[in-house]
Structure formats: C-alpha cells, structure tokens
Design a protein around this motif. Structure first.
Motif, PDB file in Angstrom:
ATOM      1  N   LEU A  68       0.766  -1.122   0.039  1.00 11.47           N
ATOM      2  CA  LEU A  68       0.078   0.164   0.000  1.00 11.47           C
ATOM      3  C   LEU A  68       0.887   1.401   0.079  1.00 11.47           C
ATOM      4  O   LEU A  68       0.502   2.153  -0.505  1.00 11.47           O
ATOM      5  CB  LEU A  68      -0.959   0.009   1.082  1.00 11.47           C
ATOM      6  N   LEU A  69       1.767   1.147   0.926  1.00  9.75           N
ATOM      7  CA  LEU A  69       2.832   2.356   0.660  1.00  9.75           C
ATOM      8  C   LEU A  69       3.483   2.594  -0.591  1.00  9.75           C
ATOM      9  O   LEU A  69       3.677   3.870  -1.031  1.00  9.75           O
ATOM     10  CB  LEU A  69       4.016   2.177   1.818  1.00  9.75           C
ATOM     11  N   TYR A  70       3.820   1.383  -1.353  1.00 10.47           N
ATOM     12  CA  TYR A  70       4.442   1.459  -2.658  1.00 10.47           C
ATOM     13  C   TYR A  70       3.494   2.145  -3.552  1.00 10.47           C
ATOM     14  O   TYR A  70       3.934   3.111  -4.380  1.00 10.47           O
ATOM     15  CB  TYR A  70       4.840  -0.050  -3.121  1.00 10.47           C
ATOM     16  N   ASP A  71       2.292   1.792  -3.627  1.00  8.68           N
ATOM     17  CA  ASP A  71       1.385   2.344  -4.237  1.00  8.68           C
ATOM     18  C   ASP A  71       0.951   4.070  -4.159  1.00  8.68           C
ATOM     19  O   ASP A  71       0.920   4.806  -4.950  1.00  8.68           O
ATOM     20  CB  ASP A  71      -0.091   1.598  -4.010  1.00  8.68           C
ATOM     21  N   TYR A  72       1.097   4.347  -2.810  1.00  7.33           N
ATOM     22  CA  TYR A  72       0.908   5.620  -2.285  1.00  7.33           C
ATOM     23  C   TYR A  72       2.051   6.674  -2.819  1.00  7.33           C
ATOM     24  O   TYR A  72       1.813   7.368  -3.599  1.00  7.33           O
ATOM     25  CB  TYR A  72       0.915   5.575  -0.675  1.00  7.33           C
ATOM     26  N   MET A  73       3.185   5.955  -2.850  1.00  4.93           N
ATOM     27  CA  MET A  73       4.524   6.700  -3.259  1.00  4.93           C
ATOM     28  C   MET A  73       4.424   6.888  -4.957  1.00  4.93           C
ATOM     29  O   MET A  73       4.815   7.766  -5.388  1.00  4.93           O
ATOM     30  CB  MET A  73       5.708   5.822  -2.897  1.00  4.93           C
ATOM     31  N   ALA A  75       1.769   6.967  -6.657  1.00  6.08           N
ATOM     32  CA  ALA A  75       0.732   7.956  -6.757  1.00  6.08           C
ATOM     33  C   ALA A  75       1.409   9.377  -6.758  1.00  6.08           C
ATOM     34  O   ALA A  75       0.896  10.223  -7.622  1.00  6.08           O
ATOM     35  CB  ALA A  75      -0.377   7.509  -6.354  1.00  6.08           C
ATOM     36  N   ALA A  76       1.854   9.538  -5.644  1.00  7.78           N
ATOM     37  CA  ALA A  76       2.542  10.697  -5.368  1.00  7.78           C
ATOM     38  C   ALA A  76       3.488  11.481  -6.343  1.00  7.78           C
ATOM     39  O   ALA A  76       3.747  12.289  -6.769  1.00  7.78           O
ATOM     40  CB  ALA A  76       3.021  10.819  -3.860  1.00  7.78           C
TER      41      ALA A  76
END
Length: 83
Positions: A68-73, A75-76
């Motif tokens: 989830l953190l990877y996906d967030y990063m 997207a950011a």
C-alpha cells in the motif's frame, strides 16, 4: 490467507476482490457449495497446499502495508508531489 491456508468465501461484495476463485481460494454461492469445496480440499492435499501458497502470495502482493505504501508513493510521484 496470510497463514498459507486456502479460504472459502461467499461470492459477494469485497470478498470477490480478496479471493481469486480457484487460485487463492473458492467463491461459493451456497452452504452446499462450501461443503463441496471443503471436501475437495480435504481430499486433495496437493490442491490444499497449492491454493494455500497462492493465498499467502495474494495477501503479500496486494494487501500488506509495504504494498500500500508503494502504491501511495507511486501515485504521489506521478502527481508530482514528490521527486
């Protein structure tokens, strides 16, 4: 699923997003189908192990915090909010 066990879930709502039918578990529409799948898994240790491994991999690859953190990063980064 994270414990490497195959799962059997109702073919409704968000459960469909978690279980890939006949790969990481089974989606069923009735208690009778659940019973049939339980009997199938108990009668086939190789299938039980295969689906259990797939279930654990699915959780690791799709639902844990690092993913989830990877996906967030990602997207950011795409939004240009981080370099």
């Amino acid at each position: 699923m994270w414990k490497g066990k195959p799962v059997i879930g109702g073919n409704v709502g968000g459960i469909r997003l978690q279980i890939e039918d006949e790969v990481s578990g089974f989606l069923v529409d009735s208690p009778e189908q659940a019973g049939e799948r339980i009997a199938q898994l108990l009668g086939d240790p190789d299938m039980y192990a295969y689906i259990g491994r797939n279930a654990k991999d699915r959780v690791r690859d799709n639902f844990l915090l690092p993913r989830l953190l990877y996906d967030y990063m990602q997207a950011a980064h795409q939004a240009g909010t981080i370099a």
